[in-house]
Structures are given as C-alpha cells and as structure tokens.
Design a protein around this motif. Structure first.
Motif, PDB file in Angstrom:
ATOM      1  N   LYS A   1     -18.463 -15.514  30.256  1.00 49.66           N
ATOM      2  CA  LYS A   1     -19.053 -14.895  29.066  1.00 49.66           C
ATOM      3  C   LYS A   1     -20.530 -15.276  28.958  1.00 49.66           C
ATOM      4  O   LYS A   1     -21.384 -14.426  28.711  1.00 49.66           O
ATOM      5  CB  LYS A   1     -18.307 -15.320  27.805  1.00 49.66           C
ATOM      6  CG  LYS A   1     -18.903 -14.696  26.542  1.00 49.66           C
ATOM      7  CD  LYS A   1     -18.383 -15.356  25.283  1.00 49.66           C
ATOM      8  CE  LYS A   1     -19.017 -14.795  24.033  1.00 49.66           C
ATOM      9  NZ  LYS A   1     -20.457 -14.676  24.054  1.00 49.66           N
ATOM     10  N   HIS A   2     -20.831 -16.551  29.155  1.00 51.04           N
ATOM     11  CA  HIS A   2     -22.220 -16.999  29.063  1.00 51.04           C
ATOM     12  C   HIS A   2     -23.073 -16.411  30.187  1.00 51.04           C
ATOM     13  O   HIS A   2     -24.235 -16.054  29.969  1.00 51.04           O
ATOM     14  CB  HIS A   2     -22.294 -18.524  29.048  1.00 51.04           C
ATOM     15  CG  HIS A   2     -21.809 -19.120  27.762  1.00 51.04           C
ATOM     16  ND1 HIS A   2     -22.521 -19.063  26.587  1.00 51.04           N
ATOM     17  CD2 HIS A   2     -20.657 -19.750  27.466  1.00 51.04           C
ATOM     18  CE1 HIS A   2     -21.837 -19.649  25.621  1.00 51.04           C
ATOM     19  NE2 HIS A   2     -20.701 -20.075  26.132  1.00 51.04           N
ATOM     20  N   VAL A   3     -22.502 -16.310  31.375  1.00 52.67           N
ATOM     21  CA  VAL A   3     -23.231 -15.677  32.476  1.00 52.67           C
ATOM     22  C   VAL A   3     -23.550 -14.236  32.120  1.00 52.67           C
ATOM     23  O   VAL A   3     -24.692 -13.780  32.264  1.00 52.67           O
ATOM     24  CB  VAL A   3     -22.446 -15.761  33.808  1.00 52.67           C
ATOM     25  CG1 VAL A   3     -23.079 -14.864  34.867  1.00 52.67           C
ATOM     26  CG2 VAL A   3     -22.372 -17.200  34.305  1.00 52.67           C
ATOM     27  N   GLY A   4     -22.562 -13.500  31.649  1.00 51.06           N
ATOM     28  CA  GLY A   4     -22.772 -12.099  31.278  1.00 51.06           C
ATOM     29  C   GLY A   4     -23.826 -11.944  30.193  1.00 51.06           C
ATOM     30  O   GLY A   4     -24.670 -11.046  30.258  1.00 51.06           O
ATOM     31  N   ASP A   5     -23.780 -12.825  29.205  1.00 51.21           N
ATOM     32  CA  ASP A   5     -24.777 -12.773  28.132  1.00 51.21           C
ATOM     33  C   ASP A   5     -26.186 -12.989  28.673  1.00 51.21           C
ATOM     34  O   ASP A   5     -27.113 -12.254  28.339  1.00 51.21           O
ATOM     35  CB  ASP A   5     -24.489 -13.831  27.059  1.00 51.21           C
ATOM     36  CG  ASP A   5     -23.244 -13.521  26.235  1.00 51.21           C
ATOM     37  OD1 ASP A   5     -22.727 -12.379  26.309  1.00 51.21           O
ATOM     38  OD2 ASP A   5     -22.785 -14.435  25.523  1.00 51.21           O
ATOM     39  N   ARG A   6     -26.343 -13.977  29.527  1.00 53.04           N
ATOM     40  CA  ARG A   6     -27.680 -14.292  30.059  1.00 53.04           C
ATOM     41  C   ARG A   6     -28.148 -13.263  31.076  1.00 53.04           C
ATOM     42  O   ARG A   6     -29.328 -12.999  31.204  1.00 53.04           O
ATOM     43  CB  ARG A   6     -27.687 -15.692  30.664  1.00 53.04           C
ATOM     44  CG  ARG A   6     -27.534 -16.726  29.572  1.00 53.04           C
ATOM     45  CD  ARG A   6     -27.610 -18.127  30.033  1.00 53.04           C
ATOM     46  NE  ARG A   6     -27.113 -18.974  28.942  1.00 53.04           N
ATOM     47  CZ  ARG A   6     -26.952 -20.250  29.027  1.00 53.04           C
ATOM     48  NH1 ARG A   6     -27.254 -20.900  30.134  1.00 53.04           N
ATOM     49  NH2 ARG A   6     -26.493 -20.944  28.004  1.00 53.04           N
ATOM     50  N   GLU A   7     -27.202 -12.702  31.772  1.00 54.89           N
ATOM     51  CA  GLU A   7     -27.530 -11.689  32.773  1.00 54.89           C
ATOM     52  C   GLU A   7     -27.700 -10.312  32.123  1.00 54.89           C
ATOM     53  O   GLU A   7     -28.232  -9.397  32.742  1.00 54.89           O
ATOM     54  CB  GLU A   7     -26.407 -11.655  33.815  1.00 54.89           C
ATOM     55  CG  GLU A   7     -26.712 -10.889  35.047  1.00 54.89           C
ATOM     56  CD  GLU A   7     -25.564 -10.896  36.040  1.00 54.89           C
ATOM     57  OE1 GLU A   7     -25.801 -10.439  37.160  1.00 54.89           O
ATOM     58  OE2 GLU A   7     -24.452 -11.347  35.717  1.00 54.89           O
TER      59      GLU A   7
ATOM     60  N   VAL B   1     -25.184  -8.286  31.279  1.00 52.42           N
ATOM     61  CA  VAL B   1     -24.205  -7.397  31.899  1.00 52.42           C
ATOM     62  C   VAL B   1     -22.920  -7.500  31.073  1.00 52.42           C
ATOM     63  O   VAL B   1     -22.405  -8.596  30.857  1.00 52.42           O
ATOM     64  CB  VAL B   1     -23.932  -7.799  33.372  1.00 52.42           C
ATOM     65  CG1 VAL B   1     -22.785  -6.994  33.958  1.00 52.42           C
ATOM     66  CG2 VAL B   1     -25.195  -7.633  34.203  1.00 52.42           C
ATOM     67  N   ALA B   2     -22.421  -6.377  30.594  1.00 50.99           N
ATOM     68  CA  ALA B   2     -21.254  -6.370  29.716  1.00 50.99           C
ATOM     69  C   ALA B   2     -19.932  -6.240  30.468  1.00 50.99           C
ATOM     70  O   ALA B   2     -18.899  -6.691  29.986  1.00 50.99           O
ATOM     71  CB  ALA B   2     -21.377  -5.237  28.699  1.00 50.99           C
ATOM     72  N   ASN B   3     -19.942  -5.644  31.642  1.00 50.84           N
ATOM     73  CA  ASN B   3     -18.714  -5.395  32.399  1.00 50.84           C
ATOM     74  C   ASN B   3     -18.210  -6.706  33.011  1.00 50.84           C
ATOM     75  O   ASN B   3     -18.863  -7.298  33.867  1.00 50.84           O
ATOM     76  CB  ASN B   3     -18.991  -4.355  33.487  1.00 50.84           C
ATOM     77  CG  ASN B   3     -17.753  -4.023  34.281  1.00 50.84           C
ATOM     78  OD1 ASN B   3     -17.205  -4.871  34.969  1.00 50.84           O
ATOM     79  ND2 ASN B   3     -17.329  -2.771  34.196  1.00 50.84           N
ATOM     80  N   ALA B   4     -17.033  -7.143  32.573  1.00 47.65           N
ATOM     81  CA  ALA B   4     -16.483  -8.430  33.005  1.00 47.65           C
ATOM     82  C   ALA B   4     -16.261  -8.500  34.521  1.00 47.65           C
ATOM     83  O   ALA B   4     -16.477  -9.553  35.132  1.00 47.65           O
ATOM     84  CB  ALA B   4     -15.180  -8.721  32.267  1.00 47.65           C
ATOM     85  N   ASP B   5     -15.836  -7.404  35.127  1.00 47.51           N
ATOM     86  CA  ASP B   5     -15.616  -7.395  36.574  1.00 47.51           C
ATOM     87  C   ASP B   5     -16.935  -7.566  37.330  1.00 47.51           C
ATOM     88  O   ASP B   5     -16.989  -8.270  38.344  1.00 47.51           O
ATOM     89  CB  ASP B   5     -14.924  -6.105  37.019  1.00 47.51           C
ATOM     90  CG  ASP B   5     -13.485  -6.017  36.518  1.00 47.51           C
ATOM     91  OD1 ASP B   5     -12.867  -7.075  36.266  1.00 47.51           O
ATOM     92  OD2 ASP B   5     -12.987  -4.886  36.382  1.00 47.51           O
TER      93      ASP B   5
ATOM     94  N   LEU C   1     -18.017 -10.648  39.809  1.00 47.35           N
ATOM     95  CA  LEU C   1     -18.520 -10.366  41.155  1.00 47.35           C
ATOM     96  C   LEU C   1     -19.884 -11.026  41.378  1.00 47.35           C
ATOM     97  O   LEU C   1     -20.119 -11.647  42.415  1.00 47.35           O
ATOM     98  CB  LEU C   1     -18.621  -8.859  41.375  1.00 47.35           C
ATOM     99  CG  LEU C   1     -19.249  -8.414  42.697  1.00 47.35           C
ATOM    100  CD1 LEU C   1     -18.352  -8.804  43.871  1.00 47.35           C
ATOM    101  CD2 LEU C   1     -19.498  -6.910  42.684  1.00 47.35           C
ATOM    102  N   HIS C   2     -20.770 -10.902  40.404  1.00 46.39           N
ATOM    103  CA  HIS C   2     -22.102 -11.502  40.526  1.00 46.39           C
ATOM    104  C   HIS C   2     -22.000 -13.025  40.588  1.00 46.39           C
ATOM    105  O   HIS C   2     -22.656 -13.656  41.424  1.00 46.39           O
ATOM    106  CB  HIS C   2     -22.981 -11.093  39.342  1.00 46.39           C
ATOM    107  CG  HIS C   2     -23.196  -9.627  39.242  1.00 46.39           C
ATOM    108  ND1 HIS C   2     -23.847  -9.055  38.165  1.00 46.39           N
ATOM    109  CD2 HIS C   2     -22.860  -8.592  40.049  1.00 46.39           C
ATOM    110  CE1 HIS C   2     -23.903  -7.748  38.320  1.00 46.39           C
ATOM    111  NE2 HIS C   2     -23.299  -7.441  39.462  1.00 46.39           N
ATOM    112  N   ALA C   3     -21.177 -13.613  39.710  1.00 47.85           N
ATOM    113  CA  ALA C   3     -21.017 -15.072  39.711  1.00 47.85           C
ATOM    114  C   ALA C   3     -20.453 -15.551  41.047  1.00 47.85           C
ATOM    115  O   ALA C   3     -20.921 -16.555  41.599  1.00 47.85           O
ATOM    116  CB  ALA C   3     -20.121 -15.508  38.555  1.00 47.85           C
TER     117      ALA C   3
END
Length: 128
Positions: free
Chosen positions: A72-78, A80-84, A88-90
C-alpha cells in the motif's frame, strides 16, 4: 551494480518506461528503508549506487508493516493504484536489489522482514 543497470533491469522486469522505473525504484527503496530497523537502512544504502542513497528512508525503529501495508505504501509513493501493478513493480525492484547486495547484507536485510515481503525478493528465506 551501477545505477543505469539497476534502472534498466527494473524496466525490463516490470515492462516500464524510464521515468516509471525510476519512480518505482525510489518508491520501493523509500518504503523498504522505512521498514528496516537500526542501521540496516544505512547498510542497504551503502551497497546501492550512490544516486539511490537518498531514496532509502532512515527510520531507526523500523515500521512493523506486513506485506499488505508495505505494498500500500509503495503504491501511494509510486502513485499507482492497481495492486497487481504495484506488486509487479515491487518484485522487479526487490529482485534487482537482492542481486546488487553481497550475501551478508542480503541475509541481514531479509532477516528483518516478514515472509510476505521476503517473497517479493525471489530468494530463499534466510536461516539462523
């Protein structure tokens, strides 16, 4: 591993453009550094290309995030809303980080993380 090689590897693994790969690397390293306790974030940063040192957040107490919180924190900082996509990015970033670290540092880093986050690195779970 050099900066350009890290970014190129993440780009290829996550099928990202240059700017997106840089943003992903910075987001993952920031969240990872915040999750680590003690001097581990400094130790991690010391083994990464100099241009990425400031991307590793330092938090001596370390956050107790599980895999869900971490992503969740990665998505927020990146941003990007799509969890998949975030997963993949992480995975692309953390696999690349694992390859950039020496064996001792990789072991010390993984020893601080829960299984769900370790799985993103794509390496065997540390023992002892």
């Amino acid at each position: 591993m050099e900066y350009e090689q890290m970014i190129a590897t993440v780009r290829q693994r996550a099928d990202l453009g240059e700017n997106e790969a840089v943003r992903s690397v910075q987001a993952v390293l920031s969240v990872l550094g915040e999750r680590l306790a003690g001097q581990e974030a400094d130790n991690l940063a010391a083994q990464l290309p100099e241009r990425l040192n400031t991307s590793v957040t330092r938090n001596p107490q370390g956050r107790r995030w599980d895999i869900g919180d971490f992503l969740k924190h990665v998505g927020d900082r990146e941003q990007v809303a799509n969890a998949d996509q975030v997963r993949l990015h992480a995975q692309a970033v953390l696999r690349t980080v694992a390859e950039a670290l020496n064996d001792d540092e990789r072991h010390d880093l993984l020893a601080q993380l829960p299984g769900g986050i370790i799985d993103l690195f794509g390496v065997p779970t540390p023992r002892g």
